[in-house]
Scaffold this motif. Structure first.
Motif, PDB file in Angstrom:
ATOM      1  N   THR A 370      92.109  13.305   7.486  1.00 50.95           N
ATOM      2  CA  THR A 370      92.894  14.102   6.538  1.00 50.95           C
ATOM      3  C   THR A 370      93.456  13.292   5.381  1.00 50.95           C
ATOM      4  O   THR A 370      93.817  13.873   4.354  1.00 50.95           O
ATOM      5  N   SER A 371      93.557  11.984   5.516  1.00 49.08           N
ATOM      6  CA  SER A 371      94.185  11.199   4.455  1.00 49.08           C
ATOM      7  C   SER A 371      93.452   9.897   4.187  1.00 49.08           C
ATOM      8  O   SER A 371      94.058   8.933   3.699  1.00 49.08           O
ATOM      9  N   GLY A 372      92.159   9.833   4.513  1.00 45.73           N
ATOM     10  CA  GLY A 372      91.396   8.615   4.273  1.00 45.73           C
ATOM     11  C   GLY A 372      90.862   8.530   2.856  1.00 45.73           C
ATOM     12  O   GLY A 372      91.142   9.386   1.995  1.00 45.73           O
ATOM     13  N   PRO A 373      90.075   7.499   2.564  1.00 46.11           N
ATOM     14  CA  PRO A 373      89.534   7.337   1.204  1.00 46.11           C
ATOM     15  C   PRO A 373      88.640   8.485   0.767  1.00 46.11           C
ATOM     16  O   PRO A 373      88.552   8.781  -0.429  1.00 46.11           O
ATOM     17  N   THR A 374      87.955   9.144   1.700  1.00 47.20           N
ATOM     18  CA  THR A 374      87.118  10.287   1.323  1.00 47.20           C
ATOM     19  C   THR A 374      87.954  11.522   1.076  1.00 47.20           C
ATOM     20  O   THR A 374      87.760  12.239   0.082  1.00 47.20           O
ATOM     21  N   ALA A 375      88.899  11.816   1.976  1.00 46.45           N
ATOM     22  CA  ALA A 375      89.727  13.012   1.822  1.00 46.45           C
ATOM     23  C   ALA A 375      90.627  12.926   0.591  1.00 46.45           C
ATOM     24  O   ALA A 375      90.846  13.927  -0.103  1.00 46.45           O
ATOM     25  N   LEU A 376      91.159  11.746   0.291  1.00 46.95           N
ATOM     26  CA  LEU A 376      92.062  11.574  -0.855  1.00 46.95           C
ATOM     27  C   LEU A 376      91.377  10.866  -2.019  1.00 46.95           C
ATOM     28  O   LEU A 376      92.063  10.319  -2.894  1.00 46.95           O
ATOM     29  N   GLY A 377      90.053  10.876  -2.030  1.00 42.32           N
ATOM     30  CA  GLY A 377      89.346  10.243  -3.144  1.00 42.32           C
ATOM     31  C   GLY A 377      89.706  10.800  -4.500  1.00 42.32           C
ATOM     32  O   GLY A 377      89.955  10.028  -5.450  1.00 42.32           O
ATOM     33  N   PRO A 378      89.785  12.128  -4.689  1.00 40.34           N
ATOM     34  CA  PRO A 378      90.195  12.662  -6.001  1.00 40.34           C
ATOM     35  C   PRO A 378      91.601  12.226  -6.410  1.00 40.34           C
ATOM     36  O   PRO A 378      91.840  11.937  -7.584  1.00 40.34           O
ATOM     37  N   GLN A 379      92.527  12.185  -5.473  1.00 34.65           N
ATOM     38  CA  GLN A 379      93.887  11.751  -5.811  1.00 34.65           C
ATOM     39  C   GLN A 379      93.919  10.285  -6.211  1.00 34.65           C
ATOM     40  O   GLN A 379      94.624   9.908  -7.172  1.00 34.65           O
ATOM     41  N   PHE A 380      93.174   9.444  -5.497  1.00 31.09           N
ATOM     42  CA  PHE A 380      93.129   8.031  -5.861  1.00 31.09           C
ATOM     43  C   PHE A 380      92.498   7.848  -7.239  1.00 31.09           C
ATOM     44  O   PHE A 380      92.995   7.058  -8.067  1.00 31.09           O
ATOM     45  N   ARG A 381      91.446   8.575  -7.497  1.00 36.70           N
ATOM     46  CA  ARG A 381      90.778   8.459  -8.794  1.00 36.70           C
ATOM     47  C   ARG A 381      91.691   8.951  -9.921  1.00 36.70           C
ATOM     48  O   ARG A 381      91.755   8.340 -10.997  1.00 36.70           O
ATOM     49  N   PHE A 382      92.400  10.047  -9.674  1.00 36.77           N
ATOM     50  CA  PHE A 382      93.311  10.582 -10.683  1.00 36.77           C
ATOM     51  C   PHE A 382      94.429   9.578 -10.995  1.00 36.77           C
ATOM     52  O   PHE A 382      94.809   9.398 -12.158  1.00 36.77           O
ATOM     53  N   ALA A 383      94.954   8.934  -9.965  1.00 37.24           N
ATOM     54  CA  ALA A 383      96.015   7.942 -10.194  1.00 37.24           C
ATOM     55  C   ALA A 383      95.484   6.748 -10.977  1.00 37.24           C
ATOM     56  O   ALA A 383      96.184   6.211 -11.864  1.00 37.24           O
ATOM     57  N   TRP A 384      94.243   6.321 -10.712  1.00 41.52           N
ATOM     58  CA  TRP A 384      93.689   5.191 -11.455  1.00 41.52           C
ATOM     59  C   TRP A 384      93.419   5.573 -12.905  1.00 41.52           C
ATOM     60  O   TRP A 384      93.628   4.761 -13.815  1.00 41.52           O
ATOM     61  N   GLU A 385      92.947   6.798 -13.151  1.00 42.41           N
ATOM     62  CA  GLU A 385      92.705   7.233 -14.516  1.00 42.41           C
ATOM     63  C   GLU A 385      93.996   7.401 -15.305  1.00 42.41           C
ATOM     64  O   GLU A 385      93.974   7.443 -16.539  1.00 42.41           O
ATOM     65  N   ASN A 386      95.132   7.500 -14.605  1.00 37.69           N
ATOM     66  CA  ASN A 386      96.428   7.556 -15.269  1.00 37.69           C
ATOM     67  C   ASN A 386      97.098   6.187 -15.300  1.00 37.69           C
ATOM     68  O   ASN A 386      98.327   6.074 -15.229  1.00 37.69           O
ATOM     69  N   LEU A 387      96.259   5.140 -15.379  1.00 39.62           N
ATOM     70  CA  LEU A 387      96.676   3.765 -15.654  1.00 39.62           C
ATOM     71  C   LEU A 387      97.452   3.132 -14.511  1.00 39.62           C
ATOM     72  O   LEU A 387      98.238   2.209 -14.711  1.00 39.62           O
ATOM     73  N   LEU A 388      97.254   3.602 -13.275  1.00 46.22           N
ATOM     74  CA  LEU A 388      97.832   2.924 -12.123  1.00 46.22           C
ATOM     75  C   LEU A 388      96.815   1.916 -11.599  1.00 46.22           C
ATOM     76  O   LEU A 388      95.611   2.209 -11.538  1.00 46.22           O
ATOM     77  N   SER A 389      97.250   0.744 -11.241  1.00 45.71           N
ATOM     78  CA  SER A 389      96.345  -0.315 -10.811  1.00 45.71           C
ATOM     79  C   SER A 389      95.588   0.100  -9.546  1.00 45.71           C
ATOM     80  O   SER A 389      96.178   0.607  -8.588  1.00 45.71           O
ATOM     81  N   HIS A 390      94.275  -0.116  -9.589  1.00 42.69           N
ATOM     82  CA  HIS A 390      93.483   0.240  -8.406  1.00 42.69           C
ATOM     83  C   HIS A 390      93.820  -0.646  -7.220  1.00 42.69           C
ATOM     84  O   HIS A 390      93.662  -0.242  -6.064  1.00 42.69           O
TER      85      HIS A 390
END
Length: 516
Positions: A370-390
């Motif tokens: 429910t909260s792994g890299p696949t399930a939260l992939g869009p959220q992680f990508r959105f945060a990186w596109e908003n200038l948060l460090s990967h």
């Protein structure tokens, strides 16, 4: 008046859907009839091959070593209890718990008028029966080769053990199938009350049994006649009594489990796919520790605590806490650790490591679903596109995942320390290695798949890679030399760093498939 359902067509549709899920998880491009034929042929050939291999192994053991009958019976029971117990734990503490009630495709099955009984028979009962049939095949080969050594009153007890485990697993799986998938977890007040009860029970047990432990030790020091003719006769009589007791207990357990299974199976169509009213949303517990440098920690925690796998992980925490409090109560009474026989420290260590490894595999599957890299992939990508460090995103998420594994493995280590006095400092590192291996395997998947509810779909590649990467940590943690345990701990730390790197690379390289 509506016509009754045709269970034959429902079973056929459910089998086809299961085969489609397996084919999709494997990533093969193959016609469904060909894949169905391949699965049926492989399943049919597996049992004869397994029987031949078990007969060959048992025959080699019989020719190369002279093992006494009691030791053979004990090994038989140990193997069956380990195999059946691990399988039962996987049914309870993994995504198999939601194979029927609470599964992502529940609305799909309801729309196609597929009954919950059909889903249970295909997804749960067939798998359980096939596994225990394979286990019984190995047991039959063992008993056939060593029939002269284990013949006697212990034979019915040996046969009843795998049958009782099969009936118990069916009953537990059917009971889980009729429960709603959004069951609430136990509240803190109930956990506190149960903790006090466990602590008081442990203290009372230690007070009542402390004297008998001391008395038995004194009796051993004074000599009780074991080793003489009278002692051997008493030992044989005790072995026969234990064999009859085990057979009676297993038969009673099997009968009770079958009755529970029949009762739960009759309730499947009424309770499993029932349309329930959506009540008040559950309150998500807030995080006490919120570091400023890792802002996505709270996001990962919110997704996990509001998911359907959170109550199962919380029950695992609660079970370990109750066990720790129970054993702490025994220690508080002044009784000390349990009176284990001489030389039992190494088997206790390996048993605790094996139990922790199985529990950690289930924990990793439940947390990452429910909260792994696949399930939260869009959220992680959105945060990186908003200038948060990967790197911060990857480090925060990996720390949250690893914290669950380290806490669970620490609980297992505490139980082992209170039970036998063994200090298993390597278990937290094993938890770190298992979770990191699962993260690396999921991050390496080239085409991550998500189910209809947003959770990650199970894949054969991810499972094989995660177990393969975690095996060195398991082998080193169970080893006796200190150098191997230190090497396993260092390997787990390296896996943790690799998990952060893989998640960070995945955030930057994989395209966002968000439907937002």
């Amino acid at each position: 008046m509506p016509s009754p359902r045709t269970h034959r067509s429902g079973l056929r549709n459910t089998i086809d859907f299961l085969l489609f899920e397996r084919l999709n998880a494997l990533g093969w491009s193959m016609p469904m009839p060909v894949f169905r034929t391949l699965c049926v042929t492989g399943s049919a050939l597996m049992l004869p091959v397994l029987l031949a291999g078990a007969l060959l192994g048992a025959r080699l053991l019989h020719l190369t070593a002279e093992v006494p009958g009691p030791l053979l019976a004990g090994g038989f029971l140990l193997v069956n209890l380990y195999a059946g117990g691990v399988y039962l734990l996987r049914e309870v503490f993994s995504r198999r718990r939601h194979s029927v009630s609470g599964c992502p495709n529940e609305q799909f099955f309801r729309a196609l008028d597929i009954s919950a009984r059909d889903v249970f028979l295909v997804y749960c009962a067939a798998r359980i029966l096939y596994f225990h049939t394979a286990l019984l095949t190995v047991d039959a080969a063992f008993l056939a080769v060593f029939r002269d050594s284990v013949a006697g009153p212990s034979t019915p007890g040996l046969i009843c053990v795998p049958l009782a485990l099969c009936a118990l697993t069916l009953a537990v799986s059917a009971r889980q199938a009729i429960r709603p998938g959004s069951a609430r977890a136990t509240g803190p007040g109930t956990l506190a009350a149960l903790g006090l009860v466990a602590l008081a029970t442990g203290w009372t047990t230690g007070v009542l049994l402390g004297g008998s432990w001391t008395g038995s030790a004194a009796g051993e020091g004074a000599g009780t006649g074991w080793g003489t003719g009278t002692g051997e006769a008493q030992g044989a009589a005790l072995s026969e009594f234990l064999a009859v007791t085990v057979a009676a207990a297993c038969a009673t357990l099997a009968a009770t489990a079958l009755l529970c299974f029949v009762r739960a199976y009759r309730r499947l169509d009424r309770d499993a796919f029932a349309i329930r009213r959506s009540g008040r949303p559950a309150t998500v517990p807030a995080m006490v520790f919120r570091p400023r440098g890792l802002p996505l920690l709270s996001v990962v925690h919110r997704h996990f605590a509001s998911g359907r796998t959170y109550p199962m992980v919380k029950r695992a925490y609660a079970g370990l806490l109750m066990a720790v409090l129970l054993l702490a109560g025994v220690h508080a009474s002044g009784s000390g650790p349990l009176p284990l026989p001489a030389g039992a420290e190494q088997p206790l260590t390996r048993s605790a490591v094996a139990l922790g490894f199985v529990l950690l595999l289930g924990c990793a599957e439940l947390v990452l679903a429910t909260s792994g890299p696949t399930a939260l992939g869009p959220q992680f990508r959105f945060a990186w596109e908003n200038l948060l460090s990967h790197r911060r995103i990857a480090a925060g998420a990996t720390l949250y995942y690893a914290a669950h594994a380290v806490l669970l493995s620490t609980g297992v280590a505490a139980v082992a320390a209170l039970a036998g006095g063994a200090v298993l400092w390597q278990l937290p590192f094993l938890g770190l290695g298992v979770m990191s291996a699962s993260l690396i395997a999921e991050s390496l998947a080239s085409a991550p798949k998500r189910l209809v509810d947003g959770t990650s779909a199970p894949g054969v590649f991810v499972a094989c890679v995660s177990i393969g990467l975690a095996l060195p940590s398991l082998a080193g943690s169970a080893a006796h030399p200190l150098s191997l345990r230190l090497s396993a701990a260092f390997y787990s730390v390296c896996l943790f760093g690799g998990a952060i790197t893989c998640i960070g690379r995945r955030i930057r390289t994989l395209p966002s498939r968000s439907a937002m």
